[in-house]
Structures are given as C-alpha cells and as structure tokens.
Design a protein around this motif. Structure first.
Motif, PDB file in Angstrom:
ATOM      1  N   ASP A  29       0.851  -1.186   0.000  1.00 51.21           N
ATOM      2  CA  ASP A  29       0.000   0.000   0.000  1.00 51.21           C
ATOM      3  C   ASP A  29       0.891   1.241   0.000  1.00 51.21           C
ATOM      4  N   LYS A  30       0.285   2.385  -0.198  1.00 50.66           N
ATOM      5  CA  LYS A  30       1.059   3.629  -0.321  1.00 50.66           C
ATOM      6  C   LYS A  30       1.874   3.938   0.928  1.00 50.66           C
ATOM      7  N   LYS A  31       1.309   3.685   2.091  1.00 55.13           N
ATOM      8  CA  LYS A  31       2.020   3.977   3.339  1.00 55.13           C
ATOM      9  C   LYS A  31       3.314   3.158   3.419  1.00 55.13           C
ATOM     10  N   LEU A  32       3.230   1.865   3.108  1.00 58.63           N
ATOM     11  CA  LEU A  32       4.413   1.014   3.156  1.00 58.63           C
ATOM     12  C   LEU A  32       5.444   1.444   2.117  1.00 58.63           C
ATOM     13  N   VAL A  33       4.995   1.745   0.914  1.00 58.48           N
ATOM     14  CA  VAL A  33       5.924   2.171  -0.142  1.00 58.48           C
ATOM     15  C   VAL A  33       6.646   3.446   0.281  1.00 58.48           C
ATOM     16  N   GLU A  34       5.918   4.401   0.815  1.00 59.43           N
ATOM     17  CA  GLU A  34       6.552   5.649   1.262  1.00 59.43           C
ATOM     18  C   GLU A  34       7.580   5.376   2.365  1.00 59.43           C
ATOM     19  N   GLU A  35       7.252   4.506   3.311  1.00 55.41           N
ATOM     20  CA  GLU A  35       8.182   4.161   4.382  1.00 55.41           C
ATOM     21  C   GLU A  35       9.444   3.498   3.825  1.00 55.41           C
ATOM     22  N   LEU A  36       9.271   2.605   2.856  1.00 57.60           N
ATOM     23  CA  LEU A  36      10.417   1.887   2.299  1.00 57.60           C
ATOM     24  C   LEU A  36      11.320   2.805   1.473  1.00 57.60           C
ATOM     25  N   VAL A  37      10.732   3.731   0.733  1.00 57.72           N
ATOM     26  CA  VAL A  37      11.529   4.706  -0.027  1.00 57.72           C
ATOM     27  C   VAL A  37      12.315   5.586   0.947  1.00 57.72           C
ATOM     28  N   THR A  38      11.647   6.068   1.986  1.00 56.65           N
ATOM     29  CA  THR A  38      12.304   6.922   2.980  1.00 56.65           C
ATOM     30  C   THR A  38      13.411   6.170   3.707  1.00 56.65           C
ATOM     31  N   GLU A  39      13.168   4.910   4.050  1.00 58.41           N
ATOM     32  CA  GLU A  39      14.176   4.124   4.745  1.00 58.41           C
ATOM     33  C   GLU A  39      15.391   3.874   3.856  1.00 58.41           C
ATOM     34  N   SER A  40      15.183   3.592   2.585  1.00 58.66           N
ATOM     35  CA  SER A  40      16.287   3.397   1.648  1.00 58.66           C
ATOM     36  C   SER A  40      17.142   4.664   1.580  1.00 58.66           C
ATOM     37  N   TYR A  41      16.487   5.791   1.442  1.00 55.29           N
ATOM     38  CA  TYR A  41      17.161   7.097   1.412  1.00 55.29           C
ATOM     39  C   TYR A  41      17.958   7.311   2.699  1.00 55.29           C
ATOM     40  N   ARG A  42      17.333   7.052   3.842  1.00 52.66           N
ATOM     41  CA  ARG A  42      17.968   7.246   5.139  1.00 52.66           C
ATOM     42  C   ARG A  42      19.206   6.368   5.288  1.00 52.66           C
ATOM     43  N   LEU A  43      19.130   5.127   4.818  1.00 56.30           N
ATOM     44  CA  LEU A  43      20.283   4.229   4.893  1.00 56.30           C
ATOM     45  C   LEU A  43      21.455   4.757   4.062  1.00 56.30           C
ATOM     46  N   VAL A  44      21.161   5.279   2.891  1.00 59.55           N
ATOM     47  CA  VAL A  44      22.216   5.811   2.028  1.00 59.55           C
ATOM     48  C   VAL A  44      22.791   7.100   2.614  1.00 59.55           C
ATOM     49  N   VAL A  45      21.935   7.986   3.085  1.00 56.48           N
ATOM     50  CA  VAL A  45      22.397   9.241   3.700  1.00 56.48           C
ATOM     51  C   VAL A  45      23.289   8.937   4.901  1.00 56.48           C
ATOM     52  N   GLY A  46      22.962   7.890   5.650  1.00 56.34           N
ATOM     53  CA  GLY A  46      23.749   7.521   6.819  1.00 56.34           C
ATOM     54  C   GLY A  46      25.171   7.118   6.492  1.00 56.34           C
ATOM     55  N   ASN A  47      25.432   6.727   5.256  1.00 56.24           N
ATOM     56  CA  ASN A  47      26.784   6.351   4.832  1.00 56.24           C
ATOM     57  C   ASN A  47      27.541   7.494   4.158  1.00 56.24           C
ATOM     58  N   LEU A  48      26.912   8.639   4.029  1.00 59.11           N
ATOM     59  CA  LEU A  48      27.582   9.812   3.464  1.00 59.11           C
ATOM     60  C   LEU A  48      28.402  10.498   4.547  1.00 59.11           C
ATOM     61  N   PRO A  49      29.467  11.208   4.166  1.00 61.23           N
ATOM     62  CA  PRO A  49      30.171  12.024   5.155  1.00 61.23           C
ATOM     63  C   PRO A  49      29.200  13.040   5.768  1.00 61.23           C
ATOM     64  N   ARG A  50      29.354  13.322   7.032  1.00 57.13           N
ATOM     65  CA  ARG A  50      28.423  14.239   7.727  1.00 57.13           C
ATOM     66  C   ARG A  50      28.224  15.559   6.979  1.00 57.13           C
ATOM     67  N   THR A  51      29.275  16.072   6.378  1.00 55.49           N
ATOM     68  CA  THR A  51      29.174  17.363   5.693  1.00 55.49           C
ATOM     69  C   THR A  51      28.285  17.290   4.455  1.00 55.49           C
ATOM     70  N   LYS A  52      28.037  16.086   3.941  1.00 58.68           N
ATOM     71  CA  LYS A  52      27.197  15.931   2.753  1.00 58.68           C
ATOM     72  C   LYS A  52      25.790  15.432   3.072  1.00 58.68           C
ATOM     73  N   GLN A  53      25.520  15.134   4.329  1.00 57.02           N
ATOM     74  CA  GLN A  53      24.204  14.626   4.704  1.00 57.02           C
ATOM     75  C   GLN A  53      23.179  15.758   4.697  1.00 57.02           C
TER      76      GLN A  53
END
Length: 132
Positions: free
Chosen positions: A92-116
């Motif tokens: 459903d839309k709620k789950l898809v939105e959560e999964l997209v946001t979580e994927s983004y968050r996981l990638v941002v977490g591996n960026l250098p702090r200055t680029k987050q």
C-alpha cells in the motif's frame, strides 16, 4: 497497487526527499534516484513489469520478503541489502513511502556528515515508529 502506480508513487516520494536527484546513467529504461551521487532507488521493468528497487537492512529485507508476496530480492543488486517491489495487492502507499524513505535514510547515513542533507538518525523516524 499496480506496477505503474507503484513506480509513479515511489518517484513522487523520492522527489520530496532533500537532495534527491533523478538520473538515467543506464539509459532511458532505468530511472535512478541518488543523493549526493549515491543510489537509493532504481526503477525499471523486469520482463515488462514495472518494479522499484530499494536499499534495506538485511534483517528487514528478509522480514519484508516473508510478509509481502510483492517484495523480492533486489534485482541486479546485492540480494541481502536490496529489495524489489513489484505491483500487487500486498503493498500500500504507506508502506511504499516508508520503504523509499528508509532506503534514502540508509544511504544518507553512509555519506560524510558534511554531505548529509538530513540527520539519518532522526529523519523519517516517525514513519518507522508507526510501522512497529
């Protein structure tokens, strides 16, 4: 949610994320969303069926695959760290939105702090808390 609706909605979610950019590095058949040059979502068709490919924590990816018939291993990606969403009734839309946001968050977490562009520890936590 059918495959076309899934891709349209996932793209809308990704476009709202701070610093997200759409690119086509693999040609017109692949839409690739990145944050500071790092991929967090891909969209294509596998054999003719629209899919969305997202990063996921390995344990979460396994649980999602067990709970949802329309979640499979990452297509052309690391099978432990990526999942593929296919059009179907288990998403459903709620789950898809959560999964997209979580994927983004996981990638941002591996960026250098200055680029987050956001704090990966707190960004989107309201969605994760609501899911549990």
């Amino acid at each position: 949610m059918n495959g076309s609706t899934l891709q349209t909605f996932a793209a809308e979610c990704a476009e709202r994320l701070p610093g997200a950019r759409l690119e086509h590095p693999f040609g017109p058949d692949w839409e690739v969303f990145k944050v500071h040059g790092k991929v967090f979502m891909l969209m294509t068709s596998v054999p003719g069926e629209p899919v969305v490919i997202l990063k996921s924590e390995p344990g979460e990816a396994e649980a999602l695959r067990e709970a949802h018939a329309d979640v499979t291993r990452g297509y052309h990606m690391n099978k432990r760290h990526w999942i593929t969403l296919e059009g179907g009734d288990s998403l459903d839309k709620k789950l898809v939105e959560e999964l997209v946001t979580e994927s983004y968050r996981l990638v941002v977490g591996n960026l250098p702090r200055t680029k987050q562009p956001v704090d990966p520890e707190t960004y989107g936590t309201h969605a994760r808390a609501a899911r549990r």
